[in-house]
Design an enzyme around this catalytic site. Structure first.
Site, PDB file in Angstrom:
ATOM      1  N   VAL A  94       8.165  -1.705  -3.279  1.00 58.93           N
ATOM      2  CA  VAL A  94       7.197  -1.709  -2.185  1.00 58.93           C
ATOM      3  C   VAL A  94       6.389  -2.996  -2.312  1.00 58.93           C
ATOM      4  O   VAL A  94       5.758  -3.244  -3.357  1.00 58.93           O
ATOM      5  CB  VAL A  94       6.268  -0.478  -2.228  1.00 58.93           C
ATOM      6  CG1 VAL A  94       5.234  -0.550  -1.111  1.00 58.93           C
ATOM      7  CG2 VAL A  94       7.075   0.816  -2.132  1.00 58.93           C
ATOM      8  N   HIS A  98       0.630  -3.009  -6.438  1.00 58.38           N
ATOM      9  CA  HIS A  98       0.134  -1.711  -6.884  1.00 58.38           C
ATOM     10  C   HIS A  98       0.286  -1.616  -8.378  1.00 58.38           C
ATOM     11  O   HIS A  98       1.210  -2.182  -8.963  1.00 58.38           O
ATOM     12  CB  HIS A  98       0.889  -0.563  -6.199  1.00 58.38           C
ATOM     13  CG  HIS A  98       2.371  -0.692  -6.272  1.00 58.38           C
ATOM     14  ND1 HIS A  98       3.068  -1.508  -5.412  1.00 58.38           N
ATOM     15  CD2 HIS A  98       3.280  -0.134  -7.099  1.00 58.38           C
ATOM     16  CE1 HIS A  98       4.357  -1.443  -5.694  1.00 58.38           C
ATOM     17  NE2 HIS A  98       4.520  -0.617  -6.734  1.00 58.38           N
TER      18      HIS A  98
HETATM   19  P1  AMP Z   1       7.555  -0.181  -7.369  1.00 53.69           P
HETATM   20  O1  AMP Z   1       8.985   0.159  -7.662  1.00 53.69           O
HETATM   21  O2  AMP Z   1       6.800  -0.735  -8.549  1.00 53.69           O
HETATM   22  O3  AMP Z   1       7.425  -1.039  -6.137  1.00 53.69           O
HETATM   23  O4  AMP Z   1       6.849   1.199  -7.092  1.00 53.69           O
HETATM   24  C1  AMP Z   1       6.855   1.837  -5.837  1.00 53.69           C
HETATM   25  C2  AMP Z   1       6.481   3.266  -6.081  1.00 53.69           C
HETATM   26  O5  AMP Z   1       6.067   3.833  -4.868  1.00 53.69           O
HETATM   27  C3  AMP Z   1       7.634   4.141  -6.630  1.00 53.69           C
HETATM   28  O6  AMP Z   1       7.250   4.679  -7.885  1.00 53.69           O
HETATM   29  C4  AMP Z   1       7.796   5.210  -5.540  1.00 53.69           C
HETATM   30  O7  AMP Z   1       8.107   6.472  -6.072  1.00 53.69           O
HETATM   31  C5  AMP Z   1       6.440   5.181  -4.865  1.00 53.69           C
HETATM   32  N1  AMP Z   1       6.417   5.627  -3.490  1.00 53.69           N
HETATM   33  C6  AMP Z   1       7.237   5.264  -2.477  1.00 53.69           C
HETATM   34  N2  AMP Z   1       6.879   5.845  -1.325  1.00 53.69           N
HETATM   35  C7  AMP Z   1       5.787   6.600  -1.617  1.00 53.69           C
HETATM   36  C8  AMP Z   1       4.946   7.455  -0.840  1.00 53.69           C
HETATM   37  N3  AMP Z   1       5.143   7.650   0.464  1.00 53.69           N
HETATM   38  N4  AMP Z   1       3.916   8.067  -1.461  1.00 53.69           N
HETATM   39  C9  AMP Z   1       3.692   7.885  -2.768  1.00 53.69           C
HETATM   40  N5  AMP Z   1       4.456   7.088  -3.555  1.00 53.69           N
HETATM   41  C10 AMP Z   1       5.487   6.457  -2.982  1.00 53.69           C
END
Ligand code: AMP
Length: 113
Positions: A94, A98
């Site tokens: 994403v 974060h």
């Molecule tokens: P990253 O791989 O570091 O970019 O982390 C993205 C994180 O966002 C992953 O751990 C996903 O499980 C989480 N994620 C994706 N969509 C959502 C959502 N709608 N609500 C909460 N977490 C999410």
């Protein structure tokens, strides 16, 4: 716009655990530990590479918000891990920065499966 921007704008639901003027935090939808919360700035930064050297404070805000949450939830002394993934080798999926807060059990050595 990423899914996290839609959460910030309340366009899709999330289990929000903290919010202030700069940061929102909500539970990860696919938790990797008993506690898995994401701390996200409201200002747009696609990756850590996009945070300007002259304004590093947002990264501190994310970390301090995570530490405060750990204290308030009572697991600060037991401990926790914070992780920020960047781009493809880091596993970022994403593209709004974060910070992952992982806690609630011994997490094992970092980098081991
Ligand atoms: P990253 O791989 O570091 O970019 O982390 C993205 C994180 O966002 C992953 O751990 C996903 O499980 C989480 N994620 C994706 N969509 C959502 C959502 N709608 N609500 C909460 N977490 C999410």
């Amino acid at each position: 716009m990423t899914i996290f921007h839609k959460i910030i704008r309340r366009e899709i639901p999330a289990d929000i655990v903290f919010e202030d003027d700069h940061v929102i935090a909500f539970r990860d939808i696919a938790p990797q530990a008993p506690v898995h919360v994401l701390f996200v700035p409201k200002q747009d930064f696609a990756t850590l590479n996009d945070v300007p050297a002259e304004s590093p404070e947002i990264v501190g805000r994310l970390a301090v918000a995570a530490a405060r949450y750990a204290r308030e939830q009572g697991f600060a002394e037991d401990g926790y891990r914070i992780v920020m993934n960047c781009n493809s080798d880091g596993g970022q999926t994403v593209f709004q920065i974060h910070l992952h807060l992982l806690a609630g059990a011994p997490l094992g050595r970092f980098g081991t499966p």
